[in-house]
Design a protein around this motif. Structure first.
Motif, PDB file in Angstrom:
ATOM      1  N   GLY A  43      95.037 128.927  30.164  1.00  9.53           N
ATOM      2  CA  GLY A  43      95.155 128.714  31.596  1.00  9.53           C
ATOM      3  C   GLY A  43      93.783 128.726  32.232  1.00  9.53           C
ATOM      4  N   ARG A  44      93.684 128.156  33.444  1.00  8.31           N
ATOM      5  CA  ARG A  44      92.411 128.117  34.162  1.00  8.31           C
ATOM      6  C   ARG A  44      92.605 128.673  35.564  1.00  8.31           C
ATOM      7  N   ILE A  45      91.642 129.462  36.004  1.00 12.91           N
ATOM      8  CA  ILE A  45      91.621 129.957  37.376  1.00 12.91           C
ATOM      9  C   ILE A  45      90.557 129.171  38.118  1.00 12.91           C
ATOM     10  N   VAL A  46      91.003 128.396  39.112  1.00  8.67           N
ATOM     11  CA  VAL A  46      90.094 127.557  39.884  1.00  8.67           C
ATOM     12  C   VAL A  46      90.065 128.075  41.322  1.00  8.67           C
ATOM     13  N   THR A  48      89.381 128.433  45.381  1.00  4.76           N
ATOM     14  CA  THR A  48      89.428 127.578  46.558  1.00  4.76           C
ATOM     15  C   THR A  48      87.987 127.315  47.010  1.00  4.76           C
ATOM     16  N   PRO A  49      87.743 126.242  47.771  1.00  5.11           N
ATOM     17  CA  PRO A  49      86.359 125.847  48.091  1.00  5.11           C
ATOM     18  C   PRO A  49      85.473 126.950  48.648  1.00  5.11           C
ATOM     19  N   GLU A  50      86.003 127.833  49.491  1.00  3.07           N
ATOM     20  CA  GLU A  50      85.140 128.851  50.091  1.00  3.07           C
ATOM     21  C   GLU A  50      84.682 129.931  49.113  1.00  3.07           C
ATOM     22  N   TYR A  51      85.318 129.993  47.927  1.00  2.00           N
ATOM     23  CA  TYR A  51      84.937 131.000  46.933  1.00  2.00           C
ATOM     24  C   TYR A  51      84.309 130.377  45.683  1.00  2.00           C
ATOM     25  N   ARG A  52      83.970 129.111  45.737  1.00  2.00           N
ATOM     26  CA  ARG A  52      83.383 128.438  44.570  1.00  2.00           C
ATOM     27  C   ARG A  52      81.877 128.673  44.517  1.00  2.00           C
ATOM     28  N   ARG A  53      81.523 129.947  44.340  1.00  2.00           N
ATOM     29  CA  ARG A  53      80.111 130.310  44.272  1.00  2.00           C
ATOM     30  C   ARG A  53      79.898 131.247  43.087  1.00  2.00           C
ATOM     31  N   GLU A  54      78.835 131.005  42.372  1.00  2.00           N
ATOM     32  CA  GLU A  54      78.574 131.745  41.137  1.00  2.00           C
ATOM     33  C   GLU A  54      78.476 133.241  41.362  1.00  2.00           C
ATOM     34  N   GLU A  55      77.946 133.670  42.513  1.00  2.00           N
ATOM     35  CA  GLU A  55      77.758 135.109  42.722  1.00  2.00           C
ATOM     36  C   GLU A  55      79.079 135.875  42.787  1.00  2.00           C
ATOM     37  N   GLY A  56      80.183 135.167  43.068  1.00  2.00           N
ATOM     38  CA  GLY A  56      81.472 135.837  43.132  1.00  2.00           C
ATOM     39  C   GLY A  56      81.954 136.355  41.790  1.00  2.00           C
ATOM     40  N   VAL A  57      81.472 135.761  40.694  1.00  2.00           N
ATOM     41  CA  VAL A  57      81.895 136.194  39.355  1.00  2.00           C
ATOM     42  C   VAL A  57      80.734 136.809  38.579  1.00  2.00           C
ATOM     43  N   ARG A  58      79.630 137.079  39.275  1.00  2.00           N
ATOM     44  CA  ARG A  58      78.466 137.648  38.596  1.00  2.00           C
ATOM     45  C   ARG A  58      78.829 138.981  37.933  1.00  2.00           C
ATOM     46  N   GLY A  59      78.564 139.121  36.645  1.00  2.00           N
ATOM     47  CA  GLY A  59      78.878 140.333  35.893  1.00  2.00           C
ATOM     48  C   GLY A  59      80.223 140.301  35.204  1.00  2.00           C
ATOM     49  N   LEU A 126      80.734 127.250  34.447  1.00  2.00           N
ATOM     50  CA  LEU A 126      80.166 126.842  35.729  1.00  2.00           C
ATOM     51  C   LEU A 126      80.194 125.326  35.812  1.00  2.00           C
ATOM     52  N   THR A 127      80.979 124.794  36.737  1.00  2.00           N
ATOM     53  CA  THR A 127      81.143 123.346  36.848  1.00  2.00           C
ATOM     54  C   THR A 127      80.558 122.847  38.167  1.00  2.00           C
ATOM     55  N   GLU A 128      80.179 121.599  38.178  1.00  2.00           N
ATOM     56  CA  GLU A 128      79.604 121.025  39.395  1.00  2.00           C
ATOM     57  C   GLU A 128      80.660 120.797  40.466  1.00  2.00           C
ATOM     58  N   LYS A 129      81.860 120.399  40.056  1.00  2.00           N
ATOM     59  CA  LYS A 129      82.906 120.051  41.022  1.00  2.00           C
ATOM     60  C   LYS A 129      83.684 121.265  41.510  1.00  2.00           C
ATOM     61  N   GLU A 130      84.061 122.154  40.590  1.00  2.00           N
ATOM     62  CA  GLU A 130      84.958 123.265  40.941  1.00  2.00           C
ATOM     63  C   GLU A 130      84.268 124.622  40.976  1.00  2.00           C
TER      64      GLU A 130
END
Length: 246
Positions: A43-46, A48-59, A126-130
């Motif tokens: 499965g994939r967790i994608v 929403t646009p406002e949370y598509r930032r790398e720092e949100g999953v840092r660590g 880390l994807t460019e689109k999502e």
């Protein structure tokens, strides 16, 4: 007075999805009844646009498992379907006949339709689109499920191997034997076949169904997998294009 004000203030909280789950399972039928049962189900967790930032999953790459808080979005609210006073359910593990309290079960039919699932992190991409996409294994969520929060699993606080588990401890769950005839096996990749067999072995039928002549259809990997069950043997009878799903 202060307590009364706080209770009024927080009596209703509006929550919105931070992400959506993507799965090869597109309907409720066939979803594993618990997470981790089909360990290799992807499965994939994608986000929403406002949370598509790398720092949100840092660590997050340092953890092996996640807790997901999500919504049983395909179910009607309890007040609409069975009434707010309907506080008992019939767990499949008890044969679908014996009732227990909804809060003594993990039934999907709950007052607030919230689910809690533990999944294994396969990789973080880390994807460019999502943006950051979390790939997981072993979820019990259907495709399109809204996710409201994600928390890392920590073994020292979350694991209690000595804990009692109520009727789960006293009622054995016996998987079905699954037979997929050779011509139909070839329609799936080895990985798909392994996942499909594990899903079917958990008996996706409603627990009150026991008609050997009845044919069921389960969407999987873009196909409608049709099967019958007789004497605890599930036999796949046909694999059709998903457009013909009934």
């Amino acid at each position: 007075m202060v307590v009364s004000f706080l209770l009024r203030t927080f009596a209703h909280m509006t929550i919105t999805p931070i992400a959506y789950f993507h799965s090869p399972l597109t309907t409720k039928f066939g979803i594993p009844r618990q997470s981790g049962i089909v360990k290799n189900l992807p499965g994939r967790i994608v986000f929403t646009p406002e949370y598509r930032r790398e720092e949100g999953v840092r660590g997050l790459e340092a953890f092996d498992y996640l807790w997901l808080i999500w919504e049983f979005s395909a179910n009607r609210p309890l007040t609409e379907s069975k009434g707010a006073s309907h506080l008992t359910v019939r767990p499949p593990r008890l044969g679908g006949n014996e009732r227990v309290g909804v809060f003594a079960s993990r039934s999907p039919f709950r007052p607030n339709r919230l689910g809690l699932t533990c999944v294994h992190i396969y990789k973080i991409e880390l994807t460019e689109k999502e943006g950051p996409v979390i790939h997981v294994l072993g979820a019990d969520l259907m495709d399109g499920t809204p996710i409201y929060d994600i928390k890392p699993y920590v073994s020292y606080a979350d694991a209690h191997p000595e804990a009692r588990s109520g009727f789960v401890d006293t009622t054995e769950w016996k998987p079905l034997e699954v037979v997929i005839p050779h011509p139909l096996e070839t329609l799936f990749t080895p990985e798909e076949l392994s996942i499909l067999t594990a899903l079917l072995s958990q008996d996706p039928r409603p627990r009150y169904h026991d008609d050997p002549s009845r044919q069921y259809g389960m969407p999987f990997a873009g196909r409608d997998v049709r099967f019958q069950v007789n004497n605890r043997v599930l036999t796949v009878t046909e694999v059709a294009p998903i457009t013909t799903f009934r």
